[in-house]
Motif scaffolding. Structure first.
Motif, PDB file in Angstrom:
ATOM      1  N   PHE A   1      17.172  32.318  43.152  1.00 29.21           N
ATOM      2  CA  PHE A   1      17.575  30.926  43.013  1.00 29.21           C
ATOM      3  C   PHE A   1      17.358  30.194  44.320  1.00 29.21           C
ATOM      4  N   GLY A   2      16.941  28.946  44.216  1.00 26.49           N
ATOM      5  CA  GLY A   2      16.801  28.144  45.431  1.00 26.49           C
ATOM      6  C   GLY A   2      16.235  26.780  45.128  1.00 26.49           C
ATOM      7  N   TYR A   3      15.822  26.109  46.185  1.00 29.06           N
ATOM      8  CA  TYR A   3      15.371  24.725  46.053  1.00 29.06           C
ATOM      9  C   TYR A   3      14.199  24.433  46.977  1.00 29.06           C
ATOM     10  N   ALA A   4      13.372  23.496  46.539  1.00 31.44           N
ATOM     11  CA  ALA A   4      12.468  22.786  47.447  1.00 31.44           C
ATOM     12  C   ALA A   4      13.142  21.443  47.720  1.00 31.44           C
ATOM     13  N   VAL A   5      13.386  21.140  48.986  1.00 35.23           N
ATOM     14  CA  VAL A   5      14.110  19.919  49.342  1.00 35.23           C
ATOM     15  C   VAL A   5      13.177  18.971  50.083  1.00 35.23           C
ATOM     16  N   THR A   6      13.266  17.696  49.736  1.00 31.11           N
ATOM     17  CA  THR A   6      12.512  16.654  50.437  1.00 31.11           C
ATOM     18  C   THR A   6      13.483  15.701  51.102  1.00 31.11           C
ATOM     19  N   GLY A   7      13.257  15.445  52.385  1.00 28.50           N
ATOM     20  CA  GLY A   7      14.078  14.492  53.117  1.00 28.50           C
ATOM     21  C   GLY A   7      13.220  13.423  53.744  1.00 28.50           C
ATOM     22  N   VAL A   8      13.886  12.459  54.375  1.00 26.86           N
ATOM     23  CA  VAL A   8      13.172  11.432  55.127  1.00 26.86           C
ATOM     24  C   VAL A   8      13.713  11.398  56.553  1.00 26.86           C
ATOM     25  N   VAL A   9      12.873  10.916  57.464  1.00 29.00           N
ATOM     26  CA  VAL A   9      13.285  10.773  58.869  1.00 29.00           C
ATOM     27  C   VAL A   9      12.428   9.670  59.481  1.00 29.00           C
ATOM     28  N   ASP A  10      12.988   8.900  60.405  1.00 32.09           N
ATOM     29  CA  ASP A  10      12.167   7.963  61.175  1.00 32.09           C
ATOM     30  C   ASP A  10      11.216   8.776  62.037  1.00 32.09           C
ATOM     31  N   THR A  11       9.964   8.344  62.135  1.00 29.64           N
ATOM     32  CA  THR A  11       8.988   9.181  62.849  1.00 29.64           C
ATOM     33  C   THR A  11       9.396   9.430  64.306  1.00 29.64           C
ATOM     34  N   GLU A  12      10.085   8.460  64.934  1.00 27.61           N
ATOM     35  CA  GLU A  12      10.471   8.696  66.344  1.00 27.61           C
ATOM     36  C   GLU A  12      11.740   9.533  66.472  1.00 27.61           C
ATOM     37  N   SER A  13      12.358   9.884  65.331  1.00 26.83           N
ATOM     38  CA  SER A  13      13.596  10.662  65.385  1.00 26.83           C
ATOM     39  C   SER A  13      13.398  12.126  64.983  1.00 26.83           C
ATOM     40  N   VAL A  14      12.145  12.553  64.778  1.00 29.56           N
ATOM     41  CA  VAL A  14      11.901  13.939  64.367  1.00 29.56           C
ATOM     42  C   VAL A  14      12.296  14.888  65.506  1.00 29.56           C
ATOM     43  N   ILE A  15      13.121  15.877  65.198  1.00 24.93           N
ATOM     44  CA  ILE A  15      13.524  16.887  66.186  1.00 24.93           C
ATOM     45  C   ILE A  15      12.809  18.193  65.826  1.00 24.93           C
ATOM     46  N   THR A  16      11.948  18.676  66.722  1.00 21.59           N
ATOM     47  CA  THR A  16      11.208  19.908  66.435  1.00 21.59           C
ATOM     48  C   THR A  16      11.786  21.068  67.246  1.00 21.59           C
ATOM     49  N   ASN A  17      11.078  22.201  67.195  1.00 22.53           N
ATOM     50  CA  ASN A  17      11.455  23.383  67.984  1.00 22.53           C
ATOM     51  C   ASN A  17      10.941  23.305  69.410  1.00 22.53           C
ATOM     52  N   GLU A  18      10.021  22.396  69.690  1.00 22.72           N
ATOM     53  CA  GLU A  18       9.253  22.542  70.932  1.00 22.72           C
ATOM     54  C   GLU A  18       9.650  21.603  72.058  1.00 22.72           C
ATOM     55  N   GLY A  19      10.741  20.852  71.890  1.00 19.99           N
ATOM     56  CA  GLY A  19      11.087  19.865  72.918  1.00 19.99           C
ATOM     57  C   GLY A  19      12.132  20.303  73.931  1.00 19.99           C
ATOM     58  N   ALA A  20      12.596  21.573  73.850  1.00 21.35           N
ATOM     59  CA  ALA A  20      13.662  22.017  74.763  1.00 21.35           C
ATOM     60  C   ALA A  20      13.157  22.049  76.197  1.00 21.35           C
ATOM     61  N   ARG A  21      14.038  21.759  77.177  1.00 19.18           N
ATOM     62  CA  ARG A  21      13.660  21.741  78.598  1.00 19.18           C
ATOM     63  C   ARG A  21      14.583  22.648  79.397  1.00 19.18           C
ATOM     64  N   PRO A  22      14.068  23.191  80.507  1.00 18.08           N
ATOM     65  CA  PRO A  22      14.924  24.004  81.376  1.00 18.08           C
ATOM     66  C   PRO A  22      16.191  23.233  81.738  1.00 18.08           C
ATOM     67  N   ASP A  23      17.312  23.937  81.805  1.00 25.59           N
ATOM     68  CA  ASP A  23      18.648  23.391  82.114  1.00 25.59           C
ATOM     69  C   ASP A  23      19.307  22.699  80.934  1.00 25.59           C
ATOM     70  N   ASP A  24      18.604  22.524  79.822  1.00 26.19           N
ATOM     71  CA  ASP A  24      19.290  22.014  78.634  1.00 26.19           C
ATOM     72  C   ASP A  24      20.451  22.932  78.271  1.00 26.19           C
ATOM     73  N   SER A  25      21.504  22.345  77.709  1.00 25.71           N
ATOM     74  CA  SER A  25      22.606  23.139  77.154  1.00 25.71           C
ATOM     75  C   SER A  25      22.253  23.563  75.742  1.00 25.71           C
TER      76      SER A  25
END
Ligand code: CO
Ligand code: CO
Ligand code: CO
Length: 297
Positions: free
Chosen positions: A107-131
């Protein structure tokens, strides 16, 4: 905007009007005895990948595989009803779906969402010293293994199910508000597995403080009693060479335990970490580092 190359939580496709679609699919075999709870957990988990990208879920398609000759369809109805409850809480409309006869219930789902293009949070934006903030406790894989073996204390089973079925909506909404650099949700690869993915994508390392990570009450004892899922063992084998572990092996095992439907793991500037953690009920569990190692202290 986001495809398969970066191993992110969901695909993101710009519509050209400043918004983007966020799309993901998650299908489960049963994780707990109660069909309704299974449905709730499957829905919370499917939604989670949209929240992890900063998106807002809008529609979902349901998928059901069911052994009709062996299991009553009323049970499937319970699974679907549980999922529907959680989708409603999320404000996500189930617009259709598909079911097939299958030897194993899925059982499960395919889910579709929306986001403003400038608000997309990915895996690749982390920086040294981030909490690093984590928004749910861990130990769900060990707890569900104990449930399946009939060895889980009732209070722990109830707590684990509540956490697995709870949606990451507030944690997701807070990402953009509090200036998160990167996020992912903690599921099958465990806390350190998903952290390793985020670090690789961002070109950083990380230090996790064991004592800061919330573990479900009673889980360390179950681990001592030998409750240890196969998925978590695979995580351990894969992660052990990459983690500088200053703790006991048992502590590392907790940190790689496969989470059925875990919280968001978020990297954000240190001066914004407390505000985000307080707003979403998360805790700070460590820091990102410029050297590319993973450390458990
Ligand atoms: Co994910
Ligand atoms: Co997923
Ligand atoms: Co992500």
């Amino acid at each position: 905007m986001v495809g398969v190359a970066t191993g992110d939580d969901a695909g993101v496709y710009a519509l050209g009007d400043g918004r983007a679609l966020v799309q993901t699919v998650d299908i489960f075999t049963p994780v707990v005895d109660s069909p309704r709870d299974w449905g709730r957990i499957a829905a919370a988990n499917a939604l989670s990948d949209v929240y992890a990208m900063g998106g807002e879920p809008v529609t979902a398609l349901q998928y059901l595989g069911w052994p009709r000759d062996e299991l009553a369809l009323e049970i499937a109805g319970e699974v679907i009803a549980g999922g529907m409850d959680v989708m409603q809480d999320a404000g996500c409309t189930v617009v259709g779906g598909h079911s097939i006869d299958s030897p194993e219930p899925t059982f499960g789902y395919a889910v579709t969402g929306v986001v403003d293009t400038e608000s997309v949070i990915t895996n690749e934006g982390a920086r040294p010293d981030d909490s690093l903030i984590l928004t749910k406790p861990i130990g769900m894989g060990i707890a569900t293994t104990a449930i399946k073996r009939g060895r889980c204390p009732d209070s722990l089973a109830a707590a684990a199910i509540d956490w697995m079925a709870s949606i990451n909506k507030e944690a997701g909404k807070g990402l953009v508000i509090h200036g998160a650099h990167a996020a992912t949700d903690v599921t099958g690869f465990g806390l350190l597995g998903h952290l390793r993915e985020l670090c690789r994508a961002s070109g950083t390392g990380a230090t996790v403080e064991f004592d800061s990570v919330r573990v479900l009450d009673g889980v360390p004892q179950l681990l001592e009693e030998g409750m240890w899922p196969g998925g978590s063992q695979r995580n351990l084998l894969s992660l052990e060479p990459d983690v500088e572990n200053e703790r006991e092996l048992a502590d590392l095992k907790l940190m790689v335990d496969a989470q059925t439907s875990g919280g968001l793991l978020v990297a954000l500037p240190p001066d914004r970490a407390t505000a985000y953690a307080d707003a979403v009920g998360g805790v700070e569990i460590g820091r990102l580092t410029s050297d590319k190692r993973l450390r458990l202290t």
